[in-house]
Design a protein around this motif. Sequence first.
Motif, PDB file in Angstrom:
ATOM      1  N   LEU A 302     104.484 110.826   6.197  1.00  0.00           N
ATOM      2  CA  LEU A 302     104.097 110.216   6.484  1.00  0.00           C
ATOM      3  C   LEU A 302     103.098 109.538   5.098  1.00  0.00           C
ATOM      4  CD1 LEU A 302     101.831 113.075   8.941  1.00  0.00           C
ATOM      5  CD2 LEU A 302     102.918 110.825   9.376  1.00  0.00           C
ATOM      6  N   ILE A 303     103.412 107.730   5.646  1.00  0.00           N
ATOM      7  CA  ILE A 303     103.179 107.394   4.435  1.00  0.00           C
ATOM      8  C   ILE A 303     101.852 105.759   4.518  1.00  0.00           C
ATOM      9  CG2 ILE A 303     103.706 105.507   2.871  1.00  0.00           C
ATOM     10  CD1 ILE A 303     106.230 106.312   3.997  1.00  0.00           C
ATOM     11  N   LEU A 304     100.736 106.157   3.377  1.00  0.00           N
ATOM     12  CA  LEU A 304      99.534 105.403   3.488  1.00  0.00           C
ATOM     13  C   LEU A 304     100.286 104.388   2.578  1.00  0.00           C
ATOM     14  CD1 LEU A 304      96.690 108.123   3.581  1.00  0.00           C
ATOM     15  CD2 LEU A 304      97.322 106.017   5.346  1.00  0.00           C
ATOM     16  N   HIS A 305     100.245 102.566   2.681  1.00  0.00           N
ATOM     17  CA  HIS A 305     100.172 101.779   1.971  1.00  0.00           C
ATOM     18  C   HIS A 305      99.296 100.974   1.509  1.00  0.00           C
ATOM     19  CE1 HIS A 305     102.495  98.996   4.139  1.00  0.00           C
ATOM     20  NE2 HIS A 305     102.557  99.780   5.103  1.00  0.00           N
ATOM     21  N   ASN A 306      99.254  99.260   1.318  1.00  0.00           N
ATOM     22  CA  ASN A 306      98.377  98.617   1.252  1.00  0.00           C
ATOM     23  C   ASN A 306      99.251  97.388   0.910  1.00  0.00           C
ATOM     24  OD1 ASN A 306      99.391  98.607  -0.883  1.00  0.00           O
ATOM     25  ND2 ASN A 306      97.565  98.455  -2.668  1.00  0.00           N
ATOM     26  N   GLU A 307     100.505  97.502   1.340  1.00  0.00           N
ATOM     27  CA  GLU A 307     101.324  96.162   1.416  1.00  0.00           C
ATOM     28  C   GLU A 307     100.767  95.180   2.645  1.00  0.00           C
ATOM     29  OE1 GLU A 307     105.727  94.456   1.127  1.00  0.00           O
ATOM     30  OE2 GLU A 307     105.417  96.454   1.321  1.00  0.00           O
ATOM     31  N   ASN A 308      99.998  93.469   2.285  1.00  0.00           N
ATOM     32  CA  ASN A 308      99.419  92.529   3.564  1.00  0.00           C
ATOM     33  C   ASN A 308      97.599  94.114   4.272  1.00  0.00           C
ATOM     34  OD1 ASN A 308     101.259  90.880   2.940  1.00  0.00           O
ATOM     35  ND2 ASN A 308     102.763  91.725   3.656  1.00  0.00           N
ATOM     36  N   ALA A 309      97.927  94.796   3.981  1.00  0.00           N
ATOM     37  CA  ALA A 309      96.816  95.853   3.998  1.00  0.00           C
ATOM     38  C   ALA A 309      96.063  96.367   3.421  1.00  0.00           C
ATOM     39  CB  ALA A 309      97.324  96.578   5.191  1.00  0.00           C
ATOM     40  N   ILE A 310      95.038  96.030   2.583  1.00  0.00           N
ATOM     41  CA  ILE A 310      93.835  96.262   1.845  1.00  0.00           C
ATOM     42  C   ILE A 310      93.322  97.726   1.867  1.00  0.00           C
ATOM     43  CG2 ILE A 310      91.772  94.761   2.337  1.00  0.00           C
ATOM     44  CD1 ILE A 310      91.335  93.581  -0.405  1.00  0.00           C
ATOM     45  N   ASN A 311      93.201  97.509   3.178  1.00  0.00           N
ATOM     46  CA  ASN A 311      92.475  99.294   3.750  1.00  0.00           C
ATOM     47  C   ASN A 311      93.080  99.835   4.259  1.00  0.00           C
ATOM     48  OD1 ASN A 311      90.033  98.310   3.233  1.00  0.00           O
ATOM     49  ND2 ASN A 311      89.354  97.532   5.385  1.00  0.00           N
ATOM     50  N   THR A 313      97.687 100.820   5.521  1.00  0.00           N
ATOM     51  CA  THR A 313      98.532 101.247   7.238  1.00  0.00           C
ATOM     52  C   THR A 313      98.777 102.151   7.022  1.00  0.00           C
ATOM     53  OG1 THR A 313      98.445  98.972   7.182  1.00  0.00           O
ATOM     54  CG2 THR A 313     100.712 100.281   8.779  1.00  0.00           C
ATOM     55  N   LEU A 314      99.142 103.859   7.900  1.00  0.00           N
ATOM     56  CA  LEU A 314      99.389 104.244   7.840  1.00  0.00           C
ATOM     57  C   LEU A 314     101.054 104.035   9.035  1.00  0.00           C
ATOM     58  CD1 LEU A 314     100.107 107.432   7.864  1.00  0.00           C
ATOM     59  CD2 LEU A 314      98.792 107.433  10.365  1.00  0.00           C
ATOM     60  N   VAL A 315     102.011 104.574   8.304  1.00  0.00           N
ATOM     61  CA  VAL A 315     103.712 104.881   8.566  1.00  0.00           C
ATOM     62  C   VAL A 315     104.371 105.397   8.802  1.00  0.00           C
ATOM     63  CG1 VAL A 315     103.735 102.211   8.171  1.00  0.00           C
ATOM     64  CG2 VAL A 315     104.460 103.657   6.559  1.00  0.00           C
ATOM     65  N   GLU A 316     105.160 106.251   9.225  1.00  0.00           N
ATOM     66  CA  GLU A 316     106.060 106.880   9.806  1.00  0.00           C
ATOM     67  C   GLU A 316     107.737 106.706   9.566  1.00  0.00           C
ATOM     68  OE1 GLU A 316     106.828 109.530  13.052  1.00  0.00           O
ATOM     69  OE2 GLU A 316     106.727 107.519  14.124  1.00  0.00           O
ATOM     70  N   ALA A 317     108.046 107.764   8.910  1.00  0.00           N
ATOM     71  CA  ALA A 317     109.457 107.371   8.447  1.00  0.00           C
ATOM     72  C   ALA A 317     109.937 108.968   8.360  1.00  0.00           C
ATOM     73  CB  ALA A 317     110.172 106.467   6.921  1.00  0.00           C
ATOM     74  N   PRO A 318     111.464 108.126   8.821  1.00  0.00           N
ATOM     75  CA  PRO A 318     112.495 109.823   8.409  1.00  0.00           C
ATOM     76  C   PRO A 318     112.773 109.897   7.213  1.00  0.00           C
ATOM     77  CG  PRO A 318     113.974 108.167   9.051  1.00  0.00           C
ATOM     78  CD  PRO A 318     112.575 107.402   9.415  1.00  0.00           C
ATOM     79  N   HIS A 333      96.500  98.209  10.582  1.00  0.00           N
ATOM     80  CA  HIS A 333      96.185  97.624   9.712  1.00  0.00           C
ATOM     81  C   HIS A 333      94.197  97.433  10.251  1.00  0.00           C
ATOM     82  CE1 HIS A 333      93.247  94.906   6.807  1.00  0.00           C
ATOM     83  NE2 HIS A 333      93.117  96.218   5.953  1.00  0.00           N
ATOM     84  N   ASP A 334      93.045  97.820   9.754  1.00  0.00           N
ATOM     85  CA  ASP A 334      91.995  98.098   9.867  1.00  0.00           C
ATOM     86  C   ASP A 334      90.627  96.963   9.034  1.00  0.00           C
ATOM     87  OD1 ASP A 334      88.771  97.434  11.131  1.00  0.00           O
ATOM     88  OD2 ASP A 334      89.562  99.501  12.669  1.00  0.00           O
TER      89      ASP A 334
END
Length: 423
Positions: A302-311, A313-318, A333-334
Amino acid sequence: MRGIVASLGSLALIVSPVFAFTAPVPPVAEKQPHALEIHGRKLVDDYFWLRERENPKVIEHLKAENAYTEAMTAGQKALEKKLYDEMLGRIKQTDLSVPYRDNGYFYYSRTQEGKSYPIYCRKPGTLDAAEEVMLDVNVLAEGKPTLFIRPMGVSPDNTILAYGEDPTGGRIITIRFKNLKTGELLADKIENAAGDLAWFNDSQTFVFSTQDSALRSAKVFRSKLGADHTKAALIHDETDERFNVGVGRTLSDKFIMLGAGSMKTDEWQFISTDEPTGAFKMIEPRRQGIEYSVTEQGGRFLILHNENAINFTLVEAPVAKPSKANWKTLIAHDPKVHLTGLAAFKDYLVIQARQDGLPTMRVRRLADGSEHVIKFPEDSYSAFPVANAEYDTGTLRLSYASFITPISTFDYDMAGKKLTLLK
């Protein structure tokens, strides 16, 4: 990453003597004042020479300044004692931290009236079991001007405690190891450590970081109990002085994470805790201005990142293919909600955020995807997870405070949606 340092309790606070500097004095050893040019402007530090801790001239100068301070404040001794007694009277000297459970043991620290340092303890299985004293810092500090101790982690087989010794408070740390079954202090010693260590599951191999001359955590090594740690295998050498490095185990205990971070950029690598001789693998190489954090849950990152998302975004990756090309968005992003962190348990995901100026914690039940936000008793407050060491649990441990409520520790039943005050 797991934080046994924070979980095992606070370090003792030592009040240093007052240094009353009256005027710059000539640098010792005929050295010139330290100068640095920034944007064409020369900045001079007349006190740079004081960093030479062992220089007799520095020590002589500090003793003279302390003597001056004593002379100038001699008439205030009665007031000093009155203030000291009042402050001491407001402190609960005999106290106990809130125990937390990890790998079959309850861990806590306690203090005793009249003693300056904490005592780190544990109990097997239940709080009714006999206490095991892991470290009595009062004993370790005997004969020393001061001592800071930083517990770093117990081996997965529960037998070896790694801890850091800092005899000055200057963040010059030596890692030591203690056999908790026999009470024996092992011969293993790691100098100039940065204060973090992560065990592999063989309970013999570990990784740790060391500092450079600027006390920057700069290198990560792998070693083994009984080895010559001065010849430890170098895993990562961070040559970019903007970055610090660190290591730690995921809450699931499946991986050791190696992170490198600067003010605005992150990079993470990982390795299975079952592979003490394996190689770390990259999640996503650093890119300037891209921050991200990683945890593991149920075979996915589970990865929180700010690329094109100043607040953020939460993503998942295998785990098998964790690079950006395989990221799948879980929470978009919200612009009104800043995602600040995650606590990933076996059956629940706690999503930390800041909304309308307040911290929030949203609990997601993985079995059906249902969600709810933890309700706190006041309109304005601070709250965040602390001392969560167990992966397979339905209880979230958190700290809570407000302008009218002191710092308090709660357990939150994620299924029953109930807060229970512990301290």
